[in-house]
Write an enzyme that holds these catalytic residues in place. Sequence first.
Site, PDB file in Angstrom:
ATOM      1  N   GLN A 211     -98.580  75.197 -76.313  1.00 57.15           N
ATOM      2  CA  GLN A 211     -99.478  74.055 -76.595  1.00 57.15           C
ATOM      3  C   GLN A 211     -98.921  72.742 -76.084  1.00 57.15           C
ATOM      4  OE1 GLN A 211    -102.510  74.182 -77.650  1.00 57.15           O
ATOM      5  NE2 GLN A 211    -102.579  76.295 -78.354  1.00 57.15           N
ATOM      6  N   LYS A 234    -103.769  77.442 -70.404  1.00 55.97           N
ATOM      7  CA  LYS A 234    -104.018  76.304 -71.301  1.00 55.97           C
ATOM      8  C   LYS A 234    -103.792  74.984 -70.581  1.00 55.97           C
ATOM      9  CE  LYS A 234    -102.440  78.802 -75.409  1.00 55.97           C
ATOM     10  NZ  LYS A 234    -103.648  79.277 -76.055  1.00 55.97           N
ATOM     11  N   CYS A 374    -104.335  82.731 -85.120  1.00 59.67           N
ATOM     12  CA  CYS A 374    -103.127  83.533 -84.849  1.00 59.67           C
ATOM     13  C   CYS A 374    -101.872  82.886 -85.426  1.00 59.67           C
ATOM     14  CB  CYS A 374    -102.940  83.783 -83.351  1.00 59.67           C
ATOM     15  SG  CYS A 374    -104.363  84.525 -82.579  1.00 59.67           S
TER      16      CYS A 374
HETATM   17  N1  7TS Z   1     -98.030  79.997 -78.621  1.00 65.45           N
HETATM   18  C1  7TS Z   1     -98.881  79.072 -79.071  1.00 65.45           C
HETATM   19  C2  7TS Z   1     -98.355  77.856 -79.745  1.00 65.45           C
HETATM   20  C3  7TS Z   1    -100.254  79.248 -78.869  1.00 65.45           C
HETATM   21  O1  7TS Z   1    -101.102  78.308 -79.312  1.00 65.45           O
HETATM   22  C4  7TS Z   1    -100.711  80.389 -78.204  1.00 65.45           C
HETATM   23  C5  7TS Z   1    -102.182  80.667 -77.999  1.00 65.45           C
HETATM   24  C6  7TS Z   1     -99.778  81.300 -77.736  1.00 65.45           C
HETATM   25  C7  7TS Z   1     -98.439  81.083 -77.971  1.00 65.45           C
HETATM   26  C8  7TS Z   1    -100.161  82.527 -76.980  1.00 65.45           C
HETATM   27  O2  7TS Z   1    -100.611  82.180 -75.739  1.00 65.45           O
HETATM   28  P1  7TS Z   1    -101.054  83.346 -74.723  1.00 65.45           P
HETATM   29  O3  7TS Z   1    -101.505  82.611 -73.517  1.00 65.45           O
HETATM   30  O4  7TS Z   1     -99.866  84.180 -74.515  1.00 65.45           O
HETATM   31  O5  7TS Z   1    -102.168  84.071 -75.411  1.00 65.45           O
HETATM   32  N2  7TS Z   1    -103.006  80.009 -78.904  1.00 65.45           N
HETATM   33  C9  7TS Z   1    -104.333  80.200 -79.048  1.00 65.45           C
HETATM   34  C10 7TS Z   1    -105.106  79.443 -79.914  1.00 65.45           C
HETATM   35  O6  7TS Z   1    -104.670  78.553 -80.629  1.00 65.45           O
HETATM   36  N3  7TS Z   1    -106.380  79.834 -79.821  1.00 65.45           N
HETATM   37  O7  7TS Z   1    -106.460  80.832 -78.925  1.00 65.45           O
HETATM   38  C11 7TS Z   1    -105.186  81.063 -78.437  1.00 65.45           C
END
Ligand code: 7TS
Length: 416
Positions: A211, A234, A374
């Site tokens: 984030q 993101k 999550c």
């Molecule tokens: N860490 C944080 C802080 C996150 O917000 C997320 C995804 C992840 C790890 C995982 O990211 P990925 O790209 O490996 O899936 N967060 C969210 C959310 O807040 N809503 O959908 C995904």
Amino acid sequence: MAAQPDACKTLDPRVLRRDFPIFTRTVHEKPLIYLDNAATSQRPQVVIDAITDYYRRYNANVHRAVHTLSHEASVAYEEAHKKAARFVNARSWREIVFTRNATEAINLVAYAWGLYNLQPGDEVLVTIMEHHSNLVPWQMLRELKKIQLTFLDVTDEGRLNLAELPKLLTRRTKLVGIIYASNVLGTINPVGEIIEEAKRVGAVTVIDAAQAAPHIPIDVQALNCDFLAVSGHKMLGPTGIGFLYGRRELLEAMHPFLHGGDMISTVTTESVTFNDLPWKFEAGTPNIAGGIGLGAAIEYLAALGLENVYAHEQKLLEYALDKLLQIDGLEIYGPKDIQDRLAVISFNLQGVHPHDVAGILDEAGIAIRSGHHCAQPLMKRLGMDNTARASFYIYNSEDDVDALVDALKTAQKLFT
Ligand code: 7TS
């Protein structure tokens, strides 16, 4: 590939939106207002172009052939690692391992470092604020390696309770995992301070910057972290690509994560030696188009300047908190001041389930997320099951906040 000229000149969201083709569409005959950026961002045309350009002009596998297309693809893919290295100020691009996402980056550390370096009785300290991505891999090791998992709590306001840190860091603490910015509360954690404390007991540090990376400048040298995980999708990049920054000495000493093609130097029937960094950790044909697309996203963000991105979002956050706090029966979770906080706002509207809130907003063309995000241990700690969440990015404006507030008032009328 440079960011489009309009984007470089200003961080005016009305101008920036022109770079994002998705904003030409409508949802339920309303202009799209996209406030689900913490889940995934939208992509600018330059990123879409970088991907199609690869497929149209120089599609080939990397690191395998001497022909021109393979050479061009290899150079572009390697160049993307260099852009990622500059983005987080790594000492070398060899410290950047491309992964599918932040989740895979953290799993890489758990498998390739944790499995070999943790012993029964060792402790892994994480915060109660973690996304499951920086929790479940350590729970897996708790089962496999009989380690202890300990948690740094949050205050009721949703900031880390740093006063508890000294007693949680012991000589058995071998790894400290910290979420840089919360996907639920928006809190930006003082990771530099925590890393310094963790180093005092000799712990390895893993920062989940999924984030943080899209919104604030990151400097891994200044932070002095060992590992840092980022998701490309993101921060304007494609899905299926992210990266792990790893301190070179640690990466060099580690076993590989996945085994197979491209990660080897030599193989006999009896033995194997491994490739140079970062390829030792990138087994098999990688997401070449994704990596090149991520490189374009990084260039676009770098042209805007992460300081400008953060400043824009701070203004928007201040405006949004002010407006939302005026709605009777709307509760906002997390810090109410804008200090060290992202424009990620979790809230509940009294008497209306968050999924219903999200449904009504969708009717108005507004995309938000609802659910547990999550981060179930954090939700439990703060006494909530689900929240609605609006999360903002470079292309959002005060008009979007006004539309959100109007739609929330409509939801309130419908349900009360
Ligand atoms: N860490 C944080 C802080 C996150 O917000 C997320 C995804 C992840 C790890 C995982 O990211 P990925 O790209 O490996 O899936 N967060 C969210 C959310 O807040 N809503 O959908 C995904």
